[in-house]
Motif scaffolding. Sequence first.
Motif, PDB file in Angstrom:
ATOM      1  N   ALA A 153     -13.299  -3.922   0.860  1.00  0.00           N
ATOM      2  CA  ALA A 153     -12.832  -2.933  -0.116  1.00  0.00           C
ATOM      3  C   ALA A 153     -12.863  -1.556   0.520  1.00  0.00           C
ATOM      4  O   ALA A 153     -13.753  -1.253   1.329  1.00  0.00           O
ATOM      5  CB  ALA A 153     -13.704  -2.951  -1.371  1.00  0.00           C
ATOM      6  N   VAL A 154     -11.892  -0.740   0.169  1.00  0.00           N
ATOM      7  CA  VAL A 154     -11.847   0.652   0.617  1.00  0.00           C
ATOM      8  C   VAL A 154     -12.137   1.528  -0.600  1.00  0.00           C
ATOM      9  O   VAL A 154     -11.340   1.590  -1.531  1.00  0.00           O
ATOM     10  CB  VAL A 154     -10.473   1.014   1.218  1.00  0.00           C
ATOM     11  N   ILE A 155     -13.308   2.156  -0.584  1.00  0.00           N
ATOM     12  CA  ILE A 155     -13.730   2.987  -1.708  1.00  0.00           C
ATOM     13  C   ILE A 155     -13.039   4.349  -1.614  1.00  0.00           C
ATOM     14  O   ILE A 155     -12.989   4.948  -0.532  1.00  0.00           O
ATOM     15  CB  ILE A 155     -15.261   3.195  -1.687  1.00  0.00           C
ATOM     16  N   PRO A 156     -12.474   4.868  -2.706  1.00  0.00           N
ATOM     17  CA  PRO A 156     -11.876   6.206  -2.648  1.00  0.00           C
ATOM     18  C   PRO A 156     -12.844   7.219  -2.056  1.00  0.00           C
ATOM     19  O   PRO A 156     -14.035   7.218  -2.373  1.00  0.00           O
ATOM     20  CB  PRO A 156     -11.570   6.507  -4.121  1.00  0.00           C
ATOM     21  N   ASP A 199     -18.131   4.707  -8.022  1.00  0.00           N
ATOM     22  CA  ASP A 199     -18.336   6.138  -7.843  1.00  0.00           C
ATOM     23  C   ASP A 199     -19.020   6.361  -6.496  1.00  0.00           C
ATOM     24  O   ASP A 199     -20.195   6.000  -6.330  1.00  0.00           O
ATOM     25  CB  ASP A 199     -19.205   6.692  -8.972  1.00  0.00           C
ATOM     26  N   PRO A 200     -18.328   6.950  -5.514  1.00  0.00           N
ATOM     27  CA  PRO A 200     -18.921   7.119  -4.184  1.00  0.00           C
ATOM     28  C   PRO A 200     -20.122   8.056  -4.168  1.00  0.00           C
ATOM     29  O   PRO A 200     -20.912   8.044  -3.228  1.00  0.00           O
ATOM     30  CB  PRO A 200     -17.760   7.685  -3.348  1.00  0.00           C
ATOM     31  N   ARG A 201     -20.286   8.839  -5.211  1.00  0.00           N
ATOM     32  CA  ARG A 201     -21.404   9.794  -5.238  1.00  0.00           C
ATOM     33  C   ARG A 201     -22.721   9.136  -5.613  1.00  0.00           C
ATOM     34  O   ARG A 201     -23.796   9.652  -5.280  1.00  0.00           O
ATOM     35  CB  ARG A 201     -21.093  10.921  -6.235  1.00  0.00           C
ATOM     36  N   THR A 202     -22.656   8.006  -6.329  1.00  0.00           N
ATOM     37  CA  THR A 202     -23.886   7.416  -6.848  1.00  0.00           C
ATOM     38  C   THR A 202     -24.152   5.995  -6.374  1.00  0.00           C
ATOM     39  O   THR A 202     -25.261   5.494  -6.561  1.00  0.00           O
ATOM     40  CB  THR A 202     -23.841   7.400  -8.390  1.00  0.00           C
ATOM     41  N   VAL A 203     -23.160   5.342  -5.765  1.00  0.00           N
ATOM     42  CA  VAL A 203     -23.335   3.943  -5.412  1.00  0.00           C
ATOM     43  C   VAL A 203     -24.371   3.778  -4.302  1.00  0.00           C
ATOM     44  O   VAL A 203     -24.487   4.615  -3.404  1.00  0.00           O
ATOM     45  CB  VAL A 203     -21.986   3.315  -4.976  1.00  0.00           C
ATOM     46  N   VAL A 204     -25.152   2.704  -4.378  1.00  0.00           N
ATOM     47  CA  VAL A 204     -26.134   2.355  -3.356  1.00  0.00           C
ATOM     48  C   VAL A 204     -25.526   1.255  -2.481  1.00  0.00           C
ATOM     49  O   VAL A 204     -24.979   0.275  -2.998  1.00  0.00           O
ATOM     50  CB  VAL A 204     -27.445   1.852  -4.003  1.00  0.00           C
ATOM     51  N   LEU A 205     -25.612   1.424  -1.153  1.00  0.00           N
ATOM     52  CA  LEU A 205     -24.930   0.510  -0.242  1.00  0.00           C
ATOM     53  C   LEU A 205     -25.287  -0.948  -0.496  1.00  0.00           C
ATOM     54  O   LEU A 205     -24.425  -1.822  -0.497  1.00  0.00           O
ATOM     55  CB  LEU A 205     -25.253   0.880   1.210  1.00  0.00           C
ATOM     56  N   ASP A 215     -17.631  -8.513   1.665  1.00  0.00           N
ATOM     57  CA  ASP A 215     -18.446  -8.610   2.873  1.00  0.00           C
ATOM     58  C   ASP A 215     -18.515  -7.283   3.622  1.00  0.00           C
ATOM     59  O   ASP A 215     -19.501  -7.000   4.294  1.00  0.00           O
ATOM     60  CB  ASP A 215     -17.871  -9.695   3.785  1.00  0.00           C
ATOM     61  N   TYR A 216     -17.447  -6.485   3.496  1.00  0.00           N
ATOM     62  CA  TYR A 216     -17.384  -5.207   4.197  1.00  0.00           C
ATOM     63  C   TYR A 216     -16.809  -4.145   3.273  1.00  0.00           C
ATOM     64  O   TYR A 216     -16.017  -4.440   2.372  1.00  0.00           O
ATOM     65  CB  TYR A 216     -16.506  -5.304   5.450  1.00  0.00           C
ATOM     66  N   VAL A 217     -17.221  -2.910   3.519  1.00  0.00           N
ATOM     67  CA  VAL A 217     -16.750  -1.777   2.723  1.00  0.00           C
ATOM     68  C   VAL A 217     -16.419  -0.622   3.661  1.00  0.00           C
ATOM     69  O   VAL A 217     -17.139  -0.376   4.638  1.00  0.00           O
ATOM     70  CB  VAL A 217     -17.823  -1.326   1.699  1.00  0.00           C
ATOM     71  N   ILE A 218     -15.327   0.064   3.350  1.00  0.00           N
ATOM     72  CA  ILE A 218     -14.999   1.322   4.023  1.00  0.00           C
ATOM     73  C   ILE A 218     -15.191   2.429   3.006  1.00  0.00           C
ATOM     74  O   ILE A 218     -14.616   2.393   1.904  1.00  0.00           O
ATOM     75  CB  ILE A 218     -13.545   1.329   4.530  1.00  0.00           C
ATOM     76  N   CYS A 219     -16.014   3.408   3.348  1.00  0.00           N
ATOM     77  CA  CYS A 219     -16.235   4.546   2.472  1.00  0.00           C
ATOM     78  C   CYS A 219     -16.358   5.792   3.338  1.00  0.00           C
ATOM     79  O   CYS A 219     -16.406   5.704   4.563  1.00  0.00           O
ATOM     80  CB  CYS A 219     -17.469   4.346   1.599  1.00  0.00           C
ATOM     81  N   GLY A 220     -16.388   6.940   2.708  1.00  0.00           N
ATOM     82  CA  GLY A 220     -16.500   8.155   3.506  1.00  0.00           C
ATOM     83  C   GLY A 220     -16.152   9.386   2.705  1.00  0.00           C
ATOM     84  O   GLY A 220     -16.144   9.373   1.466  1.00  0.00           O
ATOM     85  N   SER A 221     -15.848  10.456   3.425  1.00  0.00           N
ATOM     86  CA  SER A 221     -15.587  11.738   2.774  1.00  0.00           C
ATOM     87  C   SER A 221     -14.385  12.427   3.401  1.00  0.00           C
ATOM     88  O   SER A 221     -13.982  12.119   4.531  1.00  0.00           O
ATOM     89  CB  SER A 221     -16.815  12.655   2.890  1.00  0.00           C
TER      90      SER A 221
END
Length: 545
Positions: A153-156, A199-205, A215-221
């Motif tokens: 998944a690619v998190i906004p 919510d990328p601000r509050t999610v715990v990995l 299985d995998y996540v792409i996140c960032g800023s």
Amino acid sequence: MSRVDRLELKLYGPFAARWEGGPEVDIRSAKLRALLALLATAPEARRSRAWMQDMLWSRSGPEHGRASLRQALSALRSLFGDRFDALFDVNKEGVRLRPGASTVIGSPSDGSFLEGIDIAEDGFEDWLRQRRAAGEGREEFAIGAQRVRPAIAVIPFLTLGQTEEDTILGDAISLEITRALSRTQLLTVISHLSARCIDPRTVVLRDLRQLLDVDYVICGSLRRRGDVVMLDLDFVDAEPGRVRWTRSYTARPEEVLLGDGVLVGTIAAEIGQTILTTSIETSAGRPLPDVQSHALLMSAIALMHHMSLASFSRARSHLEEVIQRAPRHSIPHSWLAQWYLLSVTQGWSVDVAKDSAIASDCAKRALDLHPRCPLALTMDGNVKNVLVGEFDEALERFNEALAVDPNNTLGWLLKGVLHAFIDQGEQAVAYTARARTLSPLDPRADFFDSLSATAHLANRDYETALELAERSLAVNTRHISTMRVRTIALARLGREDEARAAGRALLRKEPDFTVSRYLSRHPAAEFRTGREWADALRAAGIPPA
């Protein structure tokens, strides 16, 4: 609104719409049925116009998508007449089913969700697949199932500037990366709409695996510096909740928003290569029973393209283990067909007839399990083209695969090879070029280069064929087919000394290789391309017999 005016929507089994206590509404258009289902299943029965356009008309482009949505709403107004305004609340932002105006009837026991409705739009297909899986608990989309492809998944992206424009840009970039990853059949890619719920601000990995079943996540800023955008991305292994790498990218906003642009393709390729590498490391460091099925499949795909005999042998054992765990899944059977095909074409088979038959059987087994699987159709086409020489049937398979999935990069690539074999070099170049454009992610870039070189060879563009072959060999020195292409290209260019040196290198890899053996086995032998290539091999010093 009276009782008779409430609309009942049956979403499980064949779609139906009827007035409560009254007649059925004859809605023949699949997209109108889908539009009603999207609204009926939405939170508060409301969807934005942009979301619905992305679901049902994304392939048409934004302008045509807006026009198509307007036409669909106009068609619904014609269907419902004076009752339309009592059913729908329509404004410039979105569409809503008015409270109490409609109800959903039925349950999963009535059949598959929206049974018989299949619309070739990426967003809708992903949404429908997940809705059906949620209702039926099917295969790899159900939580806890035996997954044979890794899910990502690619998190906004978190926007540090917090302007509305930056927020929109961060969301758009994550959407483009999701689309790029979705073009490969190697991964299960969670829809952008599902990923936006995080919510990328509050999610715990460590919670991401449970929240999205990935299985995998792409996140960032994302942040701006002058007229450029800076992206800081993390690649997260969801099971341990560990960041495997962090990358930084810089680009102009207009470049980032080009879905087929260099930046998005680069990011997708790095993600894919990381998953392949991680899978190999995982499968090598643990006993096979302890390795997840998706890691075994990915490692098998990577290992079979390494073209060393030891790696190639490991790939088969991994595929056979996945098949034992998920015997009714078409994908591992499809890749096992490719394994046997490569065994023959690479010259490692000790019984060509037997291994060719096994390749054919594996492809047929995959199609028996899933007759419309694009990968199974593609692999069956490849077997018919390369090992059997049934070009008409192979072309039919490739066309079927591409009708199901127009973004099937392997289908375009291997279809291009077929046209190269049958004297249609121009089409071969066009199709392999399309595959390369569509694919930011593939098992090995050198494989695409090698087969694209064959297409250019058939088109008598020997300079480009040589360039692509040499680029492929710079990564993978063991691929016999690529060595043949390089030898032929040098001979056709009149570079005799280099062609003979290439011929000697080819014979060192395959000592019993002769022109007559080449003609007896190569699918192009009866065509102009095959005869020209055989003449070039003779000129390069390959023994006639």
